[in-house]
Enzyme design. Structure first.
Site, short mmCIF file in Angstrom:
data_model
loop_
_atom_site.label_atom_id
_atom_site.label_comp_id
_atom_site.label_asym_id
_atom_site.label_seq_id
_atom_site.Cartn_x
_atom_site.Cartn_y
_atom_site.Cartn_z
N ASP A 1 57.79 14.06 54.28
CA ASP A 1 56.54 15.10 53.96
C ASP A 1 56.80 16.30 54.91
N LYS B 1 57.41 22.77 37.60
CA LYS B 1 57.58 21.36 37.35
C LYS B 1 58.42 21.18 35.88
N ARG C 1 40.87 32.64 35.07
CA ARG C 1 42.35 32.58 35.63
C ARG C 1 43.29 33.25 34.74
N ALA D 1 56.63 15.17 46.14
CA ALA D 1 56.51 16.49 47.27
C ALA D 1 56.44 17.51 46.23
N ALA D 2 55.64 18.57 46.33
CA ALA D 2 55.50 19.81 45.34
C ALA D 2 54.40 20.64 45.99
N GLU D 3 54.62 21.94 45.56
CA GLU D 3 53.21 22.90 45.75
C GLU D 3 52.81 22.51 44.35
N ASP E 1 61.75 18.34 55.11
CA ASP E 1 61.59 19.23 53.55
C ASP E 1 62.58 18.71 52.64
N TYR F 1 53.52 27.44 38.55
CA TYR F 1 53.50 25.99 38.78
C TYR F 1 54.08 25.00 37.74
N THR G 1 53.69 16.32 35.55
CA THR G 1 52.48 16.87 35.03
C THR G 1 52.38 17.00 33.41
N ASP G 2 51.05 16.95 32.94
CA ASP G 2 50.89 17.34 31.49
C ASP G 2 51.04 18.76 31.15
N GLU G 3 50.97 19.42 32.33
CA GLU G 3 50.82 20.84 32.25
C GLU G 3 52.31 21.53 31.67
N ARG H 1 40.14 19.37 30.27
CA ARG H 1 41.26 18.68 30.99
C ARG H 1 40.85 16.89 30.97
N HIS I 1 45.23 31.03 31.55
CA HIS I 1 44.47 29.91 31.80
C HIS I 1 44.67 28.86 30.38
P1 NAD Z 1 49.36 17.73 47.01
O1 NAD Z 1 49.44 19.28 47.03
O2 NAD Z 1 48.02 17.17 47.49
O3 NAD Z 1 50.37 17.23 47.92
C1 NAD Z 1 51.87 17.64 47.88
C2 NAD Z 1 52.30 17.05 49.27
O4 NAD Z 1 53.80 17.52 49.24
C3 NAD Z 1 51.75 17.77 50.44
O5 NAD Z 1 51.75 16.25 51.36
C4 NAD Z 1 52.96 18.39 51.19
O6 NAD Z 1 52.79 18.55 52.35
C5 NAD Z 1 54.25 17.92 50.56
N1 NAD Z 1 55.30 19.03 50.32
C6 NAD Z 1 55.13 20.16 49.77
N2 NAD Z 1 56.28 20.84 49.86
C7 NAD Z 1 57.10 19.88 50.48
C8 NAD Z 1 58.46 19.87 50.83
N3 NAD Z 1 59.02 20.91 50.50
N4 NAD Z 1 59.19 18.99 51.47
C9 NAD Z 1 58.40 17.78 51.79
N5 NAD Z 1 57.26 17.53 51.37
C10 NAD Z 1 56.56 18.62 50.92
O7 NAD Z 1 49.78 17.44 45.60
P2 NAD Z 1 49.19 16.07 44.56
O8 NAD Z 1 48.09 16.56 43.88
O9 NAD Z 1 49.16 14.98 45.58
O10 NAD Z 1 50.57 16.01 43.70
C11 NAD Z 1 51.42 15.16 43.84
C12 NAD Z 1 52.39 15.32 43.01
O11 NAD Z 1 51.92 14.83 41.38
C13 NAD Z 1 53.06 16.63 42.63
O12 NAD Z 1 54.36 16.48 42.35
C14 NAD Z 1 52.38 17.13 41.32
O13 NAD Z 1 53.11 18.16 40.64
C15 NAD Z 1 52.03 15.71 40.51
N6 NAD Z 1 50.84 15.84 39.70
C16 NAD Z 1 49.69 16.25 40.27
C17 NAD Z 1 48.52 15.96 39.49
C18 NAD Z 1 47.05 16.38 40.11
O14 NAD Z 1 46.26 16.38 39.03
N7 NAD Z 1 47.04 16.70 41.41
C19 NAD Z 1 48.64 15.59 38.18
C20 NAD Z 1 49.96 15.38 37.64
C21 NAD Z 1 50.96 15.65 38.45
P1 TYD Z 2 42.31 22.78 38.91
O1 TYD Z 2 41.76 21.56 39.59
O2 TYD Z 2 42.94 23.80 39.50
O3 TYD Z 2 43.58 21.96 38.03
P2 TYD Z 2 44.59 22.60 36.95
O4 TYD Z 2 44.68 23.92 36.86
O5 TYD Z 2 45.96 22.16 37.25
O6 TYD Z 2 44.19 21.92 35.55
O7 TYD Z 2 41.69 23.34 37.86
C1 TYD Z 2 40.98 22.26 36.61
C2 TYD Z 2 40.18 23.36 35.78
O8 TYD Z 2 38.89 23.90 36.35
C3 TYD Z 2 40.97 24.22 35.09
O9 TYD Z 2 40.62 24.48 33.94
C4 TYD Z 2 40.50 25.68 35.98
C5 TYD Z 2 39.00 25.10 36.45
N1 TYD Z 2 38.50 25.89 37.69
C6 TYD Z 2 37.56 26.72 37.72
O10 TYD Z 2 36.57 26.75 36.76
N2 TYD Z 2 37.16 27.14 38.87
C7 TYD Z 2 37.80 26.79 40.14
O11 TYD Z 2 37.19 27.28 41.20
C8 TYD Z 2 38.85 25.97 40.01
C9 TYD Z 2 39.71 25.76 41.15
C10 TYD Z 2 39.37 25.57 38.75
#
Ligand code: NAD
Ligand code: TYD
Length: 362
Positions: free
Chosen positions: A32, A162, A290, A80-82, A57, A158, A132-134, A222, A293
């Site tokens: 990480d 992905k 957004r 790992a992801a943004e 990284d 984003y 992700t489903d996105e 969602r 959106h």
């Molecule tokens: P998060 O942003 O909470 O965590 C991401 C982690 O990746 C962090 O610990 C960060 O430090 C690390 N990271 C970022 N860039 C890196 C790099 N270059 N090298 C090594 N580590 C790095 O994300 P999350 O919500 O835990 O999501 C995890 C994964 O699941 C992601 O791939 C995301 O696309 C996927 N995902 C998330 C959701 C959701 O709702 N959160 C849903 C479906 C899929």
């Molecule tokens: P988010 O948690 O950012 O997940 P994603 O965009 O990946 O689905 O947002 C979930 C939903 O909530 C999305 O429709 C955007 C909305 N949202 C708001 O209405 N207000 C906010 O401040 C944020 C962060 C998200």
């Protein structure tokens, strides 16, 4: 045996590691970079015999090569992801670097490593990519939910990054026979999610007496899944998934954002009533939408149910109650996360959008 997870200090990764360590003695290595989303507080108490953090990284070939040579993992789980759509709108470059080039580097390093394996080690090896489903874009209200056959139509930087990563993973199976698995999951919620995301942001804003920002009309939908259900599904796919296949994972809980906000307010009204006796729902504020959106996401979970026997354990109501409870009862975690950089994000993103009310203590 050992598994390597990337991004394990983030929201889903840390929940995955905690579940894993509770149910297995198999060592887990976490690579990480510890960006703003990586939180050492999530995992510091784990036994070093079963858990090791490597700060590095996924884009760095030497780092990845050294870990693979040293630990010889039987599987790589790429988390790992943004991960935040709003941040990807302000600054997409880092999303391309980590999500696309980082995944490419992991695949290249895995391919070289896989070539060195023989016999059962080779048969057992898996590269599991968490997506992700996105990537499927946005649904109309009457559309059927996303299946594994839905076309890719990403709409944000984003989701586009992905989607690119998913395509690379697929190509490494088709071209190099790397035994890959891909999961496409819906929106997660639960403990340890960075409070830039909708549900933890609303919980904390409600509790602190801030406004609850709802983008546009708040009728975007969602399919919410409790994070430990996602972790269970990932473990199922790792153990039983067919290499080269993709698996959609959903929570069977389609909700619009306004309904989610009201449900959060109802729980907090019970647990931390406002001084004036009114519902926290009066803090709901509609703000500028957004750009790009997506209106609706929904997952058809038939494949993972029929092939791997996965269905989510927690209803939305149960999961939300546990989540609110966790945030209200972990003030130390919350305070450390609400540091300078988090406040900078709130100022940058919401500064123009919604007036804040008086701050209260949790
Ligand atoms: P998060 O942003 O909470 O965590 C991401 C982690 O990746 C962090 O610990 C960060 O430090 C690390 N990271 C970022 N860039 C890196 C790099 N270059 N090298 C090594 N580590 C790095 O994300 P999350 O919500 O835990 O999501 C995890 C994964 O699941 C992601 O791939 C995301 O696309 C996927 N995902 C998330 C959701 C959701 O709702 N959160 C849903 C479906 C899929
Ligand atoms: P988010 O948690 O950012 O997940 P994603 O965009 O990946 O689905 O947002 C979930 C939903 O909530 C999305 O429709 C955007 C909305 N949202 C708001 O209405 N207000 C906010 O401040 C944020 C962060 C998200």
């Amino acid at each position: 045996m050992t598994i390597l997870i990337t991004g394990g200090a983030g929201f889903i990764g840390s929940n995955f590691i905690l579940d894993w360590a509770a149910g297995s003695n198999e060592k887990i290595i976490n690579l990480d970079k510890m960006t703003y989303a990586g939180n050492p507080d999530n995992l510091f108490h784990l036994n070093p015999e079963v858990y090791e953090l490597v700060v590095g990284d996924i884009c760095d070939p030497e780092t990845v090569k050294n870990i693979l040579e040293k630990h010889k993992p039987r599987a790589i789980l790429n988390l790992a992801a943004e991960s935040h759509v709003d941040r990807s709108i302000y600054a997409p470059a880092e999303f391309m670097t980590t999500n696309v080039m980082g995944t490419f580097n992991l695949l290249e390093s895995s391919r070289a490593y896989y070539d060195t394996l023989t016999g059962p080690q080779k048969d057992r090896f898996r590269f599991l990519h968490v997506s992700t489903d996105e990537v499927f874009g946005s649904l109309e209200p009457a559309d059927p939910p996303f299946s594994e056959e839905s076309p890719y139509r990403p709409n944000s930087p984003y989701s586009a990054s992905k989607a690119a990563a998913d395509h690379l993973v697929r190509a490494y199976f088709k071209t190099y026979n790397l035994p890959v698995l891909t999961t496409n999951c819906s929106n997660n919620y639960g403990p340890r999610q960075f409070p830039e995301k909708f549900i933890p942001l609303l919980i904390l804003n409600a509790a602190y007496g801030h406004s609850l920002p709802i983008y546009g009309d708040g009728l975007q939908v969602r399919d919410w899944i409790y994070v430990t259900d996602h972790c269970t599904a990932i473990r199922n796919v790792l153990q039983f998934g067919q290499p080269g296949e993709t698996y959609n994972i959903g929570g069977q809980a389609e909700k619009n954002n306004l309904d989610v906000a009201r449900a959060i307010c109802q729980i907090i009204d019970q647990e931390r009533p406002r001084d004036d006796g009114q519902s926290h729902a009066i803090q709901i504020t509609h703000v500028t939408d957004r750009p790009g959106h997506d209106r609706r996401y929904a997952i058809c979970g038939i494949k993972i149910d029929r092939k791997l026997g996965f269905t989510p354990r927690w209803s939305f109501e149960e999961g939300l109650a546990m989540t609110v409870d966790w945030y209200l009862n972990n003030p130390k975690w919350v305070e450390r996360v609400r540091s300078g950089t988090y406040r900078e994000w709130l100022d940058l993103h919401y500064g123009q959008k919604a007036p804040e009310s008086q701050e209260k203590k949790l």
